[in-house]
Design an enzyme around this catalytic site. Sequence first.
Site: not given
Length: 210
Positions: A122, A149, A158
Amino acid sequence: MRADAGGDAAPGSHKVKVAVLISGSGTNMAALLHASRLPGAAYEIVLVASNDPDAPGLRFADGEDVPTFALSHCGQERAAHDAAMAATIERSGAELVVLAGYMRILTEAFVERFPGRLINIHPSLLPKYRGLHTHERALAAGDSEAGVSVHLVTAELDAGEILGCLKVRILPEDTADSLAARVLIAEHQLYPHVVNRLAARMRSGMADKG
């Protein structure tokens, strides 16, 4: 497109089998594939799959003799599409599923088929800026740094355990596009590192059980 999986590694040299899901150009997939061919790599890519039959990344994978699979999500219910993708992944023998620019929100049923074995990258320093438009949001907030990340995928978007991150400095003249370009370079460095580390851990666990 090929739909067969590669052969097993020789005894004592097992590499963790990885399926990579893409929706577009597949640059992170390419970085993962090249890294998997370096000496000492703990994983191999046995499948590249996409929800877009025209994804350029599929052509790259075909050219590298990696088995590919494509199934358009258009006109399909999300649950049925996810079930078909999951079944293909399982047939490939993949032990780890890596999302690399896969632009679909996965169903809970899909996530539950690969518990602890499904990871995503991400373009933000999670838990900041989940979801879309991460670079625009970082610039609007006046942040001094952005980044990328890698995290485990859970039913919540996420929100899974963070496995690794890499910071990228935001420059005064940055636009969303210029920042995105530098973050992408960081993605190509971080993702193979984290996948290899996780695969090595998985391989060690398999050896202990054996």
